[in-house]
Design a protein around this motif. Structure first.
Motif, PDB file in Angstrom:
ATOM      1  N   THR A 185       0.833  -1.204   0.000  1.00  0.00           N
ATOM      2  CA  THR A 185       0.000   0.000   0.000  1.00  0.00           C
ATOM      3  C   THR A 185       0.866   1.252   0.000  1.00  0.00           C
ATOM      4  OG1 THR A 185      -1.755  -1.152   1.182  1.00  0.00           O
ATOM      5  CG2 THR A 185      -1.815   1.254   1.238  1.00  0.00           C
ATOM      6  N   ASP A 186       1.845   1.298   0.889  1.00  0.00           N
ATOM      7  CA  ASP A 186       2.739   2.453   0.979  1.00  0.00           C
ATOM      8  C   ASP A 186       3.525   2.633  -0.317  1.00  0.00           C
ATOM      9  OD1 ASP A 186       4.076   4.602   2.534  1.00  0.00           O
ATOM     10  OD2 ASP A 186       5.845   3.314   2.236  1.00  0.00           O
ATOM     11  N   PHE A 187       4.013   1.534  -0.871  1.00  0.00           N
ATOM     12  CA  PHE A 187       4.794   1.597  -2.101  1.00  0.00           C
ATOM     13  C   PHE A 187       3.966   2.197  -3.232  1.00  0.00           C
ATOM     14  CE2 PHE A 187       6.413  -0.312  -6.045  1.00  0.00           C
ATOM     15  CZ  PHE A 187       7.737   0.113  -5.989  1.00  0.00           C
ATOM     16  N   PHE A 188       2.749   1.709  -3.441  1.00  0.00           N
ATOM     17  CA  PHE A 188       1.918   2.202  -4.531  1.00  0.00           C
ATOM     18  C   PHE A 188       1.411   3.618  -4.277  1.00  0.00           C
ATOM     19  CE2 PHE A 188       2.062  -2.111  -5.957  1.00  0.00           C
ATOM     20  CZ  PHE A 188       1.868  -2.039  -7.333  1.00  0.00           C
ATOM     21  N   ASN A 189       1.153   3.975  -3.018  1.00  0.00           N
ATOM     22  CA  ASN A 189       0.637   5.310  -2.704  1.00  0.00           C
ATOM     23  C   ASN A 189       1.722   6.382  -2.616  1.00  0.00           C
ATOM     24  OD1 ASN A 189      -2.035   4.516  -2.634  1.00  0.00           O
ATOM     25  ND2 ASN A 189      -2.125   4.345  -0.408  1.00  0.00           N
ATOM     26  N   GLN A 190       2.883   6.026  -2.061  1.00  0.00           N
ATOM     27  CA  GLN A 190       3.888   7.037  -1.735  1.00  0.00           C
ATOM     28  C   GLN A 190       5.166   7.003  -2.566  1.00  0.00           C
ATOM     29  OE1 GLN A 190       3.019   9.375   0.460  1.00  0.00           O
ATOM     30  NE2 GLN A 190       1.080   8.311   0.755  1.00  0.00           N
ATOM     31  N   HIS A 191       5.462   5.892  -3.213  1.00  0.00           N
ATOM     32  CA  HIS A 191       6.773   5.761  -3.847  1.00  0.00           C
ATOM     33  C   HIS A 191       6.723   5.516  -5.347  1.00  0.00           C
ATOM     34  CE1 HIS A 191       8.652   5.900   0.054  1.00  0.00           C
ATOM     35  NE2 HIS A 191       7.741   5.041   0.474  1.00  0.00           N
ATOM     36  N   MET A 192       5.569   5.682  -5.947  1.00  0.00           N
ATOM     37  CA  MET A 192       5.449   5.553  -7.398  1.00  0.00           C
ATOM     38  C   MET A 192       5.018   6.913  -7.949  1.00  0.00           C
ATOM     39  SD  MET A 192       3.926   1.742  -7.970  1.00  0.00           S
ATOM     40  CE  MET A 192       4.332   1.757  -9.706  1.00  0.00           C
ATOM     41  N   PRO A 193       5.971   7.650  -8.497  1.00  0.00           N
ATOM     42  CA  PRO A 193       5.669   9.021  -8.946  1.00  0.00           C
ATOM     43  C   PRO A 193       4.500   9.122  -9.923  1.00  0.00           C
ATOM     44  CG  PRO A 193       8.032   8.644  -8.944  1.00  0.00           C
ATOM     45  CD  PRO A 193       7.384   7.314  -8.660  1.00  0.00           C
ATOM     46  N   PHE A 194       4.362   8.157 -10.829  1.00  0.00           N
ATOM     47  CA  PHE A 194       3.255   8.222 -11.789  1.00  0.00           C
ATOM     48  C   PHE A 194       1.910   8.105 -11.073  1.00  0.00           C
ATOM     49  CE2 PHE A 194       0.514   6.322 -15.158  1.00  0.00           C
ATOM     50  CZ  PHE A 194       0.524   7.409 -16.025  1.00  0.00           C
ATOM     51  N   ASN A 195       1.817   7.213 -10.095  1.00  0.00           N
ATOM     52  CA  ASN A 195       0.579   7.089  -9.323  1.00  0.00           C
ATOM     53  C   ASN A 195       0.265   8.385  -8.594  1.00  0.00           C
ATOM     54  OD1 ASN A 195       0.551   4.462 -10.200  1.00  0.00           O
ATOM     55  ND2 ASN A 195       0.922   3.554  -8.200  1.00  0.00           N
ATOM     56  N   GLN A 196       1.292   9.023  -8.053  1.00  0.00           N
ATOM     57  CA  GLN A 196       1.094  10.295  -7.365  1.00  0.00           C
ATOM     58  C   GLN A 196       0.662  11.387  -8.336  1.00  0.00           C
ATOM     59  OE1 GLN A 196       4.973  10.423  -5.436  1.00  0.00           O
ATOM     60  NE2 GLN A 196       3.969  10.161  -3.446  1.00  0.00           N
ATOM     61  N   LEU A 197       1.254  11.390  -9.532  1.00  0.00           N
ATOM     62  CA  LEU A 197       0.891  12.375 -10.548  1.00  0.00           C
ATOM     63  C   LEU A 197      -0.587  12.258 -10.912  1.00  0.00           C
ATOM     64  CD1 LEU A 197       1.895  14.531 -12.658  1.00  0.00           C
ATOM     65  CD2 LEU A 197       2.139  12.601 -14.231  1.00  0.00           C
ATOM     66  N   LEU A 198      -1.045  11.029 -11.063  1.00  0.00           N
ATOM     67  CA  LEU A 198      -2.455  10.812 -11.407  1.00  0.00           C
ATOM     68  C   LEU A 198      -3.386  11.035 -10.222  1.00  0.00           C
ATOM     69  CD1 LEU A 198      -2.250   7.596 -13.617  1.00  0.00           C
ATOM     70  CD2 LEU A 198      -2.414   9.976 -14.369  1.00  0.00           C
ATOM     71  N   GLY A 199      -2.873  10.848  -9.012  1.00  0.00           N
ATOM     72  CA  GLY A 199      -3.708  10.979  -7.816  1.00  0.00           C
ATOM     73  C   GLY A 199      -4.327   9.662  -7.380  1.00  0.00           C
ATOM     74  N   LEU A 200      -3.723   8.534  -7.780  1.00  0.00           N
ATOM     75  CA  LEU A 200      -4.236   7.219  -7.400  1.00  0.00           C
ATOM     76  C   LEU A 200      -3.984   6.954  -5.927  1.00  0.00           C
ATOM     77  CD1 LEU A 200      -2.987   5.012 -10.379  1.00  0.00           C
ATOM     78  CD2 LEU A 200      -5.080   6.386 -10.206  1.00  0.00           C
TER      79      LEU A 200
END
Length: 153
Positions: free
Chosen positions: A13-28
Motif C-alpha cells: 500500500t505504501d509503495f503504490f501510494n507514496q513511492h510511485m511518482p506516476f501514481n502520485q501524478l495521477l492521484g491514485l
C-alpha cells in the motif's frame, strides 16, 4: 493472517501510494485491500481530461488505473500464498521484477464523474503469473471500463 503478511500488505500500500511518482501524478490511492481483491480511488482532475469538450477521463488514465489495481491484486494474492520465512524473504527480493505481461481494456462508457473506483480480483494464479479482472466505476456506480491482465509475480 500472520503479522508478516500484514506488514507486506502495508508495504505494498505504501509503495503504490507514496513511492510511485506516476501514481502520485495521477492521484491514485490504494483504498481497500483484502486477500484476493484490491481497490484504488481517483478523484477527477481537469489535467486528466482526454476530451475537454465533454470532460471525459483520458483513456490512458483509465488503462493506468486498471493496470495498477490489477497489479496490486496480483501481489496481494501472492502474499497470501507465502508459507514460510524464506518465502517472505524471496517475495521482497523478487518484487522489483514483477510486471504486466499482457492487458486488455474494454471502454464501456465515457469516463465522466467526480470520483472513480477501480477494483480487481485474481481469477487465476499459477506459480509465476496471475490473471486479474479489473473494473472501473464512477461514484454513481456506472461501469466505465473493464480489463483483464496477466502479471508476472
Amino acid at each position: 493472517m500472520t503479522l508478516q503478511k500484514q506488514e507486506l500488505q502495508r508495504f505494498i500500500t505504501d509503495f503504490f501510494n507514496q513511492h510511485m511518482p506516476f501514481n502520485q501524478l495521477l492521484g491514485l490511492s490504494v483504498s481497500h485491500l483484502d486477500n484476493f481483491q484490491a481497490e484504488i480511488r481517483l478523484d477527477w482532475q481537469d489535467k486528466l481530461m482526454g476530451n475537454p469538450v465533454h470532460k471525459i477521463l483520458h483513456g490512458g488514465v483509465t488503462a493506468a488505473i486498471l493496470d495498477t489495481v490489477g497489479s496490486v491484486a496480483a501481489l496481494l494474492y501472492g502474499i497470501e500464498q507465502l508459507d514460510s520465512e524464506d518465502a517472505v524473504k524471496l517475495f521482497y527480493e523478487q518484487l522489483p521484477y514483477g510486471g504486466t505481461l499482457d492487458m486488455r481494456v474494454d471502454y464501456l462508457r465515457p469516463g465522466k464523474g467526480k470520483h472513480f473506483i477501480a477494483s480487481a480480483q485474481v481469477i487465476r494464479r499459477g506459480n509465476k503469473v496471475a490473471v486479474c479482472r479489473m473494473d472501473l466505476h464512477n461514484e454513481e456506480q456506472l461501469h466505465i471500463a473493464t480489463g483483464t491482465a496477466t502479471y508476472i509475480i
